[in-house]
Design a protein around this motif. Structure first.
Motif, PDB file in Angstrom:
ATOM      1  N   GLU A  30       9.253  33.873  20.792  1.00  9.95           N
ATOM      2  CA  GLU A  30      10.320  34.463  19.975  1.00  9.95           C
ATOM      3  C   GLU A  30      10.599  33.624  18.744  1.00  9.95           C
ATOM      4  N   ASN A  31      11.309  34.218  17.829  1.00 11.49           N
ATOM      5  CA  ASN A  31      11.791  33.524  16.645  1.00 11.49           C
ATOM      6  C   ASN A  31      13.127  32.883  17.010  1.00 11.49           C
ATOM      7  N   VAL A  32      13.179  31.565  17.027  1.00  6.70           N
ATOM      8  CA  VAL A  32      14.387  30.879  17.466  1.00  6.70           C
ATOM      9  C   VAL A  32      15.571  31.097  16.536  1.00  6.70           C
ATOM     10  N   SER A  33      15.326  31.545  15.325  1.00  3.14           N
ATOM     11  CA  SER A  33      16.445  31.819  14.420  1.00  3.14           C
ATOM     12  C   SER A  33      17.268  33.010  14.888  1.00  3.14           C
ATOM     13  N   LEU A  51       6.995  28.707  16.775  1.00  5.38           N
ATOM     14  CA  LEU A  51       6.305  27.842  15.826  1.00  5.38           C
ATOM     15  C   LEU A  51       7.218  27.614  14.635  1.00  5.38           C
ATOM     16  N   LEU A  52       7.414  26.355  14.277  1.00  2.00           N
ATOM     17  CA  LEU A  52       8.298  26.006  13.172  1.00  2.00           C
ATOM     18  C   LEU A  52       7.542  25.229  12.112  1.00  2.00           C
ATOM     19  N   ASN A  53       7.922  25.462  10.880  1.00  2.00           N
ATOM     20  CA  ASN A  53       7.408  24.681   9.770  1.00  2.00           C
ATOM     21  C   ASN A  53       8.555  23.797   9.300  1.00  2.00           C
ATOM     22  N   ILE A  54       8.457  22.522   9.588  1.00  2.00           N
ATOM     23  CA  ILE A  54       9.530  21.586   9.239  1.00  2.00           C
ATOM     24  C   ILE A  54       9.020  20.669   8.133  1.00  2.00           C
ATOM     25  N   GLN A  71      19.627  26.767  10.238  1.00  2.00           N
ATOM     26  CA  GLN A  71      19.841  27.376   8.926  1.00  2.00           C
ATOM     27  C   GLN A  71      18.529  27.514   8.169  1.00  2.00           C
ATOM     28  N   ARG A  72      17.697  26.489   8.227  1.00  2.00           N
ATOM     29  CA  ARG A  72      16.404  26.543   7.535  1.00  2.00           C
ATOM     30  C   ARG A  72      15.483  27.588   8.147  1.00  2.00           C
ATOM     31  N   ILE A  73      15.497  27.685   9.454  1.00  2.00           N
ATOM     32  CA  ILE A  73      14.666  28.690  10.118  1.00  2.00           C
ATOM     33  C   ILE A  73      15.107  30.085   9.709  1.00  2.00           C
ATOM     34  N   LYS A  74      16.410  30.321   9.714  1.00  2.00           N
ATOM     35  CA  LYS A  74      16.921  31.637   9.300  1.00  2.00           C
ATOM     36  C   LYS A  74      16.563  31.936   7.857  1.00  2.00           C
ATOM     37  N   ARG A  75      16.699  30.936   6.982  1.00  2.00           N
ATOM     38  CA  ARG A  75      16.366  31.125   5.576  1.00  2.00           C
ATOM     39  C   ARG A  75      14.893  31.500   5.407  1.00  2.00           C
ATOM     40  N   GLU A  76      14.006  30.802   6.121  1.00  2.00           N
ATOM     41  CA  GLU A  76      12.577  31.111   6.045  1.00  2.00           C
ATOM     42  C   GLU A  76      12.276  32.490   6.615  1.00  2.00           C
ATOM     43  N   PHE A  77      12.953  32.834   7.696  1.00  2.00           N
ATOM     44  CA  PHE A  77      12.758  34.159   8.311  1.00  2.00           C
ATOM     45  C   PHE A  77      13.173  35.250   7.346  1.00  2.00           C
ATOM     46  N   LEU A  78      14.313  35.088   6.710  1.00  2.00           N
ATOM     47  CA  LEU A  78      14.790  36.074   5.750  1.00  2.00           C
ATOM     48  C   LEU A  78      13.853  36.173   4.542  1.00  2.00           C
TER      49      LEU A  78
END
Length: 84
Positions: A30-33, A51-54, A71-78
């Motif tokens: 799943e997408n953790v965001s 999978l995350l890109n940090i 917040q970064r994950i959500k921003r990238e997802f959006l």
């Protein structure tokens, strides 16, 4: 190709956990965001594989906290969803 690889990892972890626990289907990809979304409950009581890109934060002054990471994950997802 990345998705297929994650599916293989998920299947292997799931098989291992099935042998070690009484529960089955514990692992989800799943997408953790989306964890805090009220309409998504597929991650409840599950092992979530994502999978995350940090980015490297060594040059930045902020400390990477779970909140900042989310917040970064959500921003990238959006950002990805806007492309489609």
């Amino acid at each position: 190709m990345i998705y297929e690889t994650l599916e293989i990892v998920k299947d292997q972890v799931s098989k291992y956990l099935d042998l070690k626990t009484a529960k089955s289907n514990l692992v989800v990809l799943e997408n953790v965001s989306k964890h805090d979304d009220s309409d998504i409950n597929s991650m409840n009581d599950k092992v979530v594989l994502s999978l995350l890109n940090i980015e490297d934060l060594s040059e930045k002054s902020e400390t990477l906290t779970p909140e900042i990471l989310q917040q970064r994950i959500k921003r990238e997802f959006l950002k990805e969803n806007r492309k489609h």
